[in-house]
Design a protein around this motif. Structure first.
Motif, PDB file in Angstrom:
ATOM      1  N   THR A 113      34.836  66.063  30.259  1.00  0.00           N
ATOM      2  CA  THR A 113      35.970  66.468  31.100  1.00  0.00           C
ATOM      3  C   THR A 113      36.888  65.260  31.316  1.00  0.00           C
ATOM      4  O   THR A 113      37.937  65.160  30.692  1.00  0.00           O
ATOM      5  N   VAL A 114      36.469  64.335  32.148  1.00  0.00           N
ATOM      6  CA  VAL A 114      37.271  63.141  32.417  1.00  0.00           C
ATOM      7  C   VAL A 114      37.495  62.340  31.138  1.00  0.00           C
ATOM      8  O   VAL A 114      38.616  61.924  30.831  1.00  0.00           O
ATOM      9  N   GLY A 115      36.416  62.131  30.385  1.00  0.00           N
ATOM     10  CA  GLY A 115      36.528  61.350  29.161  1.00  0.00           C
ATOM     11  C   GLY A 115      37.467  61.974  28.147  1.00  0.00           C
ATOM     12  O   GLY A 115      38.239  61.278  27.482  1.00  0.00           O
ATOM     13  N   PHE A 133      27.121  64.982  40.658  1.00  0.00           N
ATOM     14  CA  PHE A 133      27.610  64.103  39.595  1.00  0.00           C
ATOM     15  C   PHE A 133      26.689  64.166  38.385  1.00  0.00           C
ATOM     16  O   PHE A 133      25.469  64.108  38.507  1.00  0.00           O
ATOM     17  N   ASN A 134      27.300  64.258  37.193  1.00  0.00           N
ATOM     18  CA  ASN A 134      26.569  64.305  35.934  1.00  0.00           C
ATOM     19  C   ASN A 134      27.418  63.556  34.911  1.00  0.00           C
ATOM     20  O   ASN A 134      28.517  63.987  34.572  1.00  0.00           O
ATOM     21  N   ILE A 135      26.931  62.423  34.420  1.00  0.00           N
ATOM     22  CA  ILE A 135      27.730  61.590  33.528  1.00  0.00           C
ATOM     23  C   ILE A 135      28.082  62.316  32.239  1.00  0.00           C
ATOM     24  O   ILE A 135      29.164  62.115  31.673  1.00  0.00           O
ATOM     25  N   LYS A 136      27.211  63.202  31.764  1.00  0.00           N
ATOM     26  CA  LYS A 136      27.510  63.927  30.522  1.00  0.00           C
ATOM     27  C   LYS A 136      28.633  64.944  30.724  1.00  0.00           C
ATOM     28  O   LYS A 136      29.425  65.189  29.808  1.00  0.00           O
ATOM     29  N   ILE A 137      28.686  65.534  31.899  1.00  0.00           N
ATOM     30  CA  ILE A 137      29.797  66.435  32.197  1.00  0.00           C
ATOM     31  C   ILE A 137      31.083  65.630  32.373  1.00  0.00           C
ATOM     32  O   ILE A 137      32.167  66.078  31.971  1.00  0.00           O
ATOM     33  N   ALA A 138      30.968  64.444  32.928  1.00  0.00           N
ATOM     34  CA  ALA A 138      32.143  63.564  33.024  1.00  0.00           C
ATOM     35  C   ALA A 138      32.670  63.219  31.629  1.00  0.00           C
ATOM     36  O   ALA A 138      33.880  63.127  31.414  1.00  0.00           O
ATOM     37  N   ASP A 139      31.757  63.026  30.672  1.00  0.00           N
ATOM     38  CA  ASP A 139      32.170  62.699  29.299  1.00  0.00           C
ATOM     39  C   ASP A 139      33.093  63.766  28.720  1.00  0.00           C
ATOM     40  O   ASP A 139      34.102  63.448  28.084  1.00  0.00           O
ATOM     41  N   GLU A 174      29.366  79.878  28.151  1.00  0.00           N
ATOM     42  CA  GLU A 174      29.663  78.454  27.972  1.00  0.00           C
ATOM     43  C   GLU A 174      31.066  78.240  27.418  1.00  0.00           C
ATOM     44  O   GLU A 174      31.784  77.334  27.851  1.00  0.00           O
ATOM     45  N   ILE A 175      31.464  79.061  26.460  1.00  0.00           N
ATOM     46  CA  ILE A 175      32.820  78.961  25.903  1.00  0.00           C
ATOM     47  C   ILE A 175      33.854  79.226  26.988  1.00  0.00           C
ATOM     48  O   ILE A 175      34.815  78.466  27.164  1.00  0.00           O
ATOM     49  N   GLU A 176      33.642  80.318  27.723  1.00  0.00           N
ATOM     50  CA  GLU A 176      34.599  80.661  28.773  1.00  0.00           C
ATOM     51  C   GLU A 176      34.649  79.589  29.852  1.00  0.00           C
ATOM     52  O   GLU A 176      35.738  79.180  30.298  1.00  0.00           O
ATOM     53  N   GLY A 177      33.479  79.120  30.276  1.00  0.00           N
ATOM     54  CA  GLY A 177      33.428  78.117  31.339  1.00  0.00           C
ATOM     55  C   GLY A 177      34.153  76.842  30.967  1.00  0.00           C
ATOM     56  O   GLY A 177      34.947  76.304  31.752  1.00  0.00           O
ATOM     57  N   TYR A 178      33.926  76.367  29.737  1.00  0.00           N
ATOM     58  CA  TYR A 178      34.541  75.100  29.329  1.00  0.00           C
ATOM     59  C   TYR A 178      36.050  75.252  29.159  1.00  0.00           C
ATOM     60  O   TYR A 178      36.823  74.371  29.567  1.00  0.00           O
ATOM     61  N   CYS A 179      36.481  76.357  28.584  1.00  0.00           N
ATOM     62  CA  CYS A 179      37.920  76.573  28.400  1.00  0.00           C
ATOM     63  C   CYS A 179      38.629  76.714  29.741  1.00  0.00           C
ATOM     64  O   CYS A 179      39.780  76.282  29.894  1.00  0.00           O
ATOM     65  N   ARG A 180      37.967  77.321  30.712  1.00  0.00           N
ATOM     66  CA  ARG A 180      38.573  77.433  32.039  1.00  0.00           C
ATOM     67  C   ARG A 180      38.695  76.052  32.698  1.00  0.00           C
ATOM     68  O   ARG A 180      39.654  75.777  33.425  1.00  0.00           O
ATOM     69  N   VAL A 181      37.719  75.190  32.457  1.00  0.00           N
ATOM     70  CA  VAL A 181      37.731  73.860  33.078  1.00  0.00           C
ATOM     71  C   VAL A 181      38.823  72.982  32.481  1.00  0.00           C
ATOM     72  O   VAL A 181      39.606  72.355  33.198  1.00  0.00           O
ATOM     73  N   ILE A 182      38.909  72.913  31.146  1.00  0.00           N
ATOM     74  CA  ILE A 182      39.850  71.971  30.519  1.00  0.00           C
ATOM     75  C   ILE A 182      41.218  72.587  30.247  1.00  0.00           C
ATOM     76  O   ILE A 182      42.179  71.867  29.974  1.00  0.00           O
ATOM     77  N   GLY A 183      41.335  73.914  30.311  1.00  0.00           N
ATOM     78  CA  GLY A 183      42.608  74.567  30.091  1.00  0.00           C
ATOM     79  C   GLY A 183      42.954  74.709  28.619  1.00  0.00           C
ATOM     80  O   GLY A 183      42.346  74.090  27.743  1.00  0.00           O
TER      81      GLY A 183
END
Length: 368
Positions: free
Chosen positions: A124-126, A116-122, A219-228
């Motif tokens: 993604t979930v946020g 768990f990482n609150i900043k990653i939650a921000d 980082e660009i690829e990772g984030y785009c894969r996560v959020i779509g």
């Protein structure tokens, strides 16, 4: 958020955690709790206005996605301003602020780290909580786009003032002219907000496309894969998505990574104790049982005392029943664990069952 967190009842030096938890989550009716929270918030905000000589207070936190339903129930007619920006620019800013604060992070690794990482939650979930919240049309919501604001600050501030129902003041967007005022001093003394705001006197476009240099391809690829990819289209950043695909050589799926998003949501719910409505959107009508305007006395208005007493008794009994079930489940789990351990020991010893039978017979009968 602190008001909402009263229900979490953390450990206190004077004890009573169980009693407080039962009080806030079982005995005290939700309507009374919300009315009390509203009264407290009004006293604090009005006191802040009086002490500062201001007419409007803006309470802003990137983490208010944590309490959207709660905010709506307290102030259904408050004005909400949603600050919208290219998601890749958001994480670039996140990375820059972390690096400046002496906490450099490996964003590509953090995105997939199961802890768990609150900043990653921000980010993604946020992000999706806000996306759903501001999706519909409401007279109480305004979507302010970062890129438009820095390109035409005067025009955008005039539109925002109209939404707030206040007169536009000439030069409002040149915030550097007010750095030495008492109100600015109050803001900067709190030590919050963008640490780079002091470096400029007015809105600028330097950070609009800085994500290209700030973020690595991983980082660009990772984030785009996560959020779509769909979130970029929904927010109006289709061109930026295309550029990200050119830079990485990847065509991203429309849907977010469901497994990872579910993990982040579950982690946040477990860490906070909150349960949110799926795809929650802005609710601008006063919930049932709550007046649309603050009550004069703040507490208990419009609640029948006999109904209130019955509600308290019912919820107290429910809490005791839940506690009983929880105790039974815990004992049942302990018993199952002990049986499993005994069976494992038996399986490791030759003739284990026979030896166990002899030992039992000896202990009970007192014979060799």
């Amino acid at each position: 958020m602190s008001l909402l967190d009263l229900k979490l009842t953390p450990q206190r030096p004077y004890g009573g955690t169980g009693i407080l938890k039962q009080f806030y989550n079982g005995i005290l009716p939700d309507e009374v709790f919300k009315q009390a929270c509203r009264s407290y918030a009004l006293q604090v905000y009005n006191g802040l206005l009086q002490s500062s000589g201001a007419k409007i207070v803006i309470d802003k936190s990137p983490r208010y996605y944590y309490a959207l339903e709660f905010i709506d129930s307290l102030f259904p007619h408050a004005r909400r301003i949603g600050l919208i920006r290219n998601p890749l620019s958001i994480i670039a800013s996140y990375k820059k602020v972390n690096d400046r604060g002496g906490e450099p992070s490996d964003l590509a690794a953090d995105l997939w780290d199961p802890r768990f990482n609150i900043k990653i939650a921000d980010i993604t979930v946020g992000l999706f909580r806000y996306l759903n919240y501001f999706k519909g049309d409401s007279p109480y919501a305004y979507r302010l786009y970062y890129e438009r604001l820095v390109t035409a600050p005067r025009d955008e501030m005039m539109k925002l003032c109209r939404f707030l129902g206040i007169a536009y003041e000439e030069g409002l967007e040149r915030y550097g002219n007010y750095m030495d005022t008492a109100k600015a001093g109050l803001y900067f003394s709190m030590g919050v907000g963008d640490p780079y705001v002091n470096g400029h006197k007015e809105a600028h476009q330097d950070s609009v496309d800085s994500w290209r240099e700030t973020l690595s391809k991983e980082e660009i690829e990772g984030y785009c894969r996560v959020i779509g990819a769909q979130v970029f289209h929904d927010l109006g950043y289709g061109e930026q998505l295309q550029e990200a695909e050119r830079l990485t050589g990847v065509q991203f799926e429309l849907e977010p990574n469901r497994e990872l998003m579910q993990l982040r949501t579950r982690q946040l719910e477990e860490a906070t104790g909150c349960k949110w409505e799926d795809s929650y959107g802005l609710c601008s009508d006063a919930p049932s049982g709550l007046p649309s305007e603050p009550a004069e006395d703040g507490l208990g208005q419009g609640i029948d005392p006999h109904v209130l007493q019955l509600q308290i008794t019912l919820r107290s009994l429910e809490m005791r029943l839940e506690k009983s079930y929880a105790s039974q489940a815990q004992l049942r789990s302990q018993l199952d664990n002990m049986k499993a351990k005994i069976n494992r020991v038996k399986s490791m010893i030759p003739f284990g069952n026979r030896l166990s039978h002899w030992a039992t017979h000896y202990l009970i009968g007192g014979k060799k």
